[in-house]
Design an enzyme around this catalytic site. Structure first.
Site, mmCIF file in Angstrom:
data_model
loop_
_atom_site.group_PDB
_atom_site.id
_atom_site.type_symbol
_atom_site.label_atom_id
_atom_site.label_comp_id
_atom_site.label_asym_id
_atom_site.label_seq_id
_atom_site.Cartn_x
_atom_site.Cartn_y
_atom_site.Cartn_z
ATOM 1 N N ARG A 51 -13.053 12.680 5.550
ATOM 2 C CA ARG A 51 -11.448 13.418 5.404
ATOM 3 C C ARG A 51 -11.392 14.118 4.258
ATOM 4 N NH1 ARG A 51 -7.892 8.633 6.485
ATOM 5 N NH2 ARG A 51 -6.360 10.170 6.273
ATOM 6 N N ASP A 89 -14.066 2.782 7.826
ATOM 7 C CA ASP A 89 -13.029 3.556 7.099
ATOM 8 C C ASP A 89 -13.720 4.328 5.699
ATOM 9 O OD1 ASP A 89 -10.395 4.131 6.169
ATOM 10 O OD2 ASP A 89 -10.738 2.851 4.616
ATOM 11 N N SER A 114 -6.871 3.813 8.889
ATOM 12 C CA SER A 114 -7.509 3.793 7.590
ATOM 13 C C SER A 114 -6.832 2.734 6.826
ATOM 14 C CB SER A 114 -7.383 4.985 6.760
ATOM 15 O OG SER A 114 -7.778 4.968 5.472
ATOM 16 N N HIS A 118 1.080 -1.187 0.075
ATOM 17 C CA HIS A 118 0.110 -0.052 -0.076
ATOM 18 C C HIS A 118 0.823 1.248 -0.151
ATOM 19 C CE1 HIS A 118 -4.155 1.502 0.715
ATOM 20 N NE2 HIS A 118 -3.475 2.462 1.117
ATOM 21 N N LYS A 122 -8.147 -1.732 6.540
ATOM 22 C CA LYS A 122 -8.649 -2.716 5.311
ATOM 23 C C LYS A 122 -7.801 -3.762 5.214
ATOM 24 C CE LYS A 122 -7.987 1.354 2.822
ATOM 25 N NZ LYS A 122 -8.338 2.719 3.008
HETATM 26 N N1 URA Z 1 -4.463 5.322 2.020
HETATM 27 C C1 URA Z 1 -5.562 5.029 2.788
HETATM 28 O O1 URA Z 1 -6.194 4.183 2.517
HETATM 29 N N2 URA Z 1 -5.839 5.913 3.714
HETATM 30 C C2 URA Z 1 -5.379 6.943 4.104
HETATM 31 O O2 URA Z 1 -5.838 7.666 4.835
HETATM 32 C C3 URA Z 1 -4.178 7.505 3.038
HETATM 33 C C4 URA Z 1 -3.830 6.426 2.204
#
Ligand code: URA
Length: 444
Positions: free
Chosen positions: A170, A163, A185, A84, A189
């Site tokens: 956000r 989220d 966040s 990620h 996930k």
């Molecule tokens: N990626 C995400 O999933 N959440 C964030 O807050 C920033 C990047």
């Protein structure tokens, strides 16, 4: 427990740590509607200003995971490692990395996002492929992981719904750049999707959410600590985002750049190179292979990744994945079928000198203004618009060299776009050294 929402927000506003029980109750209340969006937004803003302790961040992450379903990937054979990024401009690594790591023997359950703030999102880029389905039922996700080895999907309604709500709020309440909120966040996930290991690319620079290395280091350490509590091994790299990664920004154009690397072929007509994009992808792939124990060390991982790019395995894996997710595989060899910009113009340099500043966040916002991203939750986007950057930080330029190729629509105000690009990319007489791509290879 009966929670007074105004008192809960007040506590956070005043920097008093919240208990696990309070956080859990609030997360549930924000999904049931008992805490309406204005109270959730107030909580997000209070957190933005006063932060959270590590325990609060871990408790928030847990409550967000528990707000939805947890995928059981035990039926997927093999080691499941995901990657990620915290997001940037032209950051398209995941599109290459998912199939590449799968071609090297990992299972890659990649649950990716859409654009957030000024940054682009992997799912928006993948959806430039005609027919591509990013929303899959769990059973189909598991089947594709077993059959192909990787799937790039968007967060389903049942995965960390808290989220989804907070991410969207956000995005429109100026509360993105907050370490506990970013940590919860991302990890909510990843824990819910069933990954066993995670490689994080934390962007630092003027196009990233973390503008300073010190903040990025804190984010990396927070992510590592919270992931450890959840039993996930997490590796974090800090990489530079003071300029777009690779040469393309814009959904379909970025897909094109990824296909060029995956095919291991030079297809762009401008001889633009993606050295930085390829380098970062190889680095992150080696990290994934090492934590997945496919290789003994990073050097071996890098070698294997290069081999799988060169022998066409990664490209074949990408096509298999696209096909399994309903995408039109033939279109991948026919870029005009997914790159549908109506008008293309070239912006030329006016004087000789060196590129010494690229205001990446402003370029990301300009892309959104052209239609390549969203101003409101759920807005449709235009995959075709974007930029090809011909010069990197530190590049020498001569007058009349192409600086940027702009892909727009017939009604794009190209004069305004050109003016802005000249403002955002500064040419000076003194040569500045180009920033190092990988700032920290493995944050401990
Ligand atoms: N990626 C995400 O999933 N959440 C964030 O807050 C920033 C990047």
């Amino acid at each position: 427990m009966k929670l007074s929402i105004p008192e809960f927000i007040q506590k956070k506003r005043d920097g008093i740590p919240l208990s696990a029980e309070e956080i859990k109750t609030f997360v549930a209340a924000s999904l049931s509607g008992e805490a309406p969006d204005y109270q959730v937004a107030a909580f997000l803003m209070a957190t933005y200003f006063t932060g959270m302790t590590l325990d609060e961040t871990a408790n928030l992450t847990r409550a967000m995971v528990d707000s939805g379903e947890r995928y059981d990937l035990s039926k997927v054979k093999g080691v499941k490692i995901d990657k990620h990024s915290t997001g940037g401009i032209g950051d398209k690594v995941s599109i290459i990395l998912g199939p590449l790591a799968a071609a090297c023997g990992l299972k890659v359950p990649m649950m990716a996002g859409r654009g957030l703030g000024h940054t682009g999102g992997t799912i928006d880029k993948m959806e430039a492929i005609p027919g591509y389905r990013a929303v899959l039922e769990k059973e189909e996700f598991v089947k594709i992981l077993n059959d192909v080895g990787c799937a790039i999907i968007s967060q389903s309604a049942t995965i960390a719904p808290a989220d989804r709500k907070y991410y969207a709020l956000r995005d429109v309440t100026a509360t993105i750049e907050c370490i506990p909120l970013i940590t919860s966040s991302i990890l909510s996930k990843k824990i819910a999707e069933g990954a066993e290991g995670l490689v994080m690319d934390i962007k630092v620079g003027n196009g990233a959410f973390m503008k300073r290395k010190t903040d990025a280091m804190i984010l990396a350490k927070t992510l590592r600590a919270v992931a450890k509590k959840a039993g996930i091994e997490l590796r974090a790299t800090l990489s530079n985002m003071d300029q777009p990664l690779g040469y393309a920004a814009g959904n379909a154009l970025e897909l094109y750049e990824c296909i060029e690397i995956l095919k291991n072929e030079h297809i762009n007509p401008y001889s633009l190179s993606s050295v930085d994009l390829k380098e970062l992808t190889l680095h992150l792939c080696a990290q994934m292979l090492e934590i997945g124990k496919i290789v003994k060390n990073l050097a071996e991982g890098r070698k294997l990744a290069i081999q799988k790019l060169q022998d066409g395995s990664a490209w074949n894996k990408f096509k298999e994945m696209v096909k399994a997710q309903g995408g039109d595989v033939e279109s991948l060899d026919e870029p005009w079928r997914y790159m549908k910009s109506e008008k293309v113009i070239e912006i030329k340099c006016k004087k000789k000198g060196y590129v010494n500043e690229i205001q990446s966040e402003s370029l990301g916002r300009l892309l959104i203004h052209l239609g390549g991203g969203r101003n409101k939750v759920g807005e449709p986007i235009d995959h075709s618009v974007g930029f090809f950057f011909h010069k990197k930080l530190g590049s020498m330029v001569k007058s009349d060299d192409t600086l940027v190729t702009v892909f727009g629509k017939n009604n794009t105000n190209f004069t305004e776009v050109e003016e802005k690009i000249r403002q955002f990319i500064k040419i000076g007489t003194a040569k500045k050294t180009a920033p190092k791509l990988i700032i920290e290879a493995n944050v401990k």
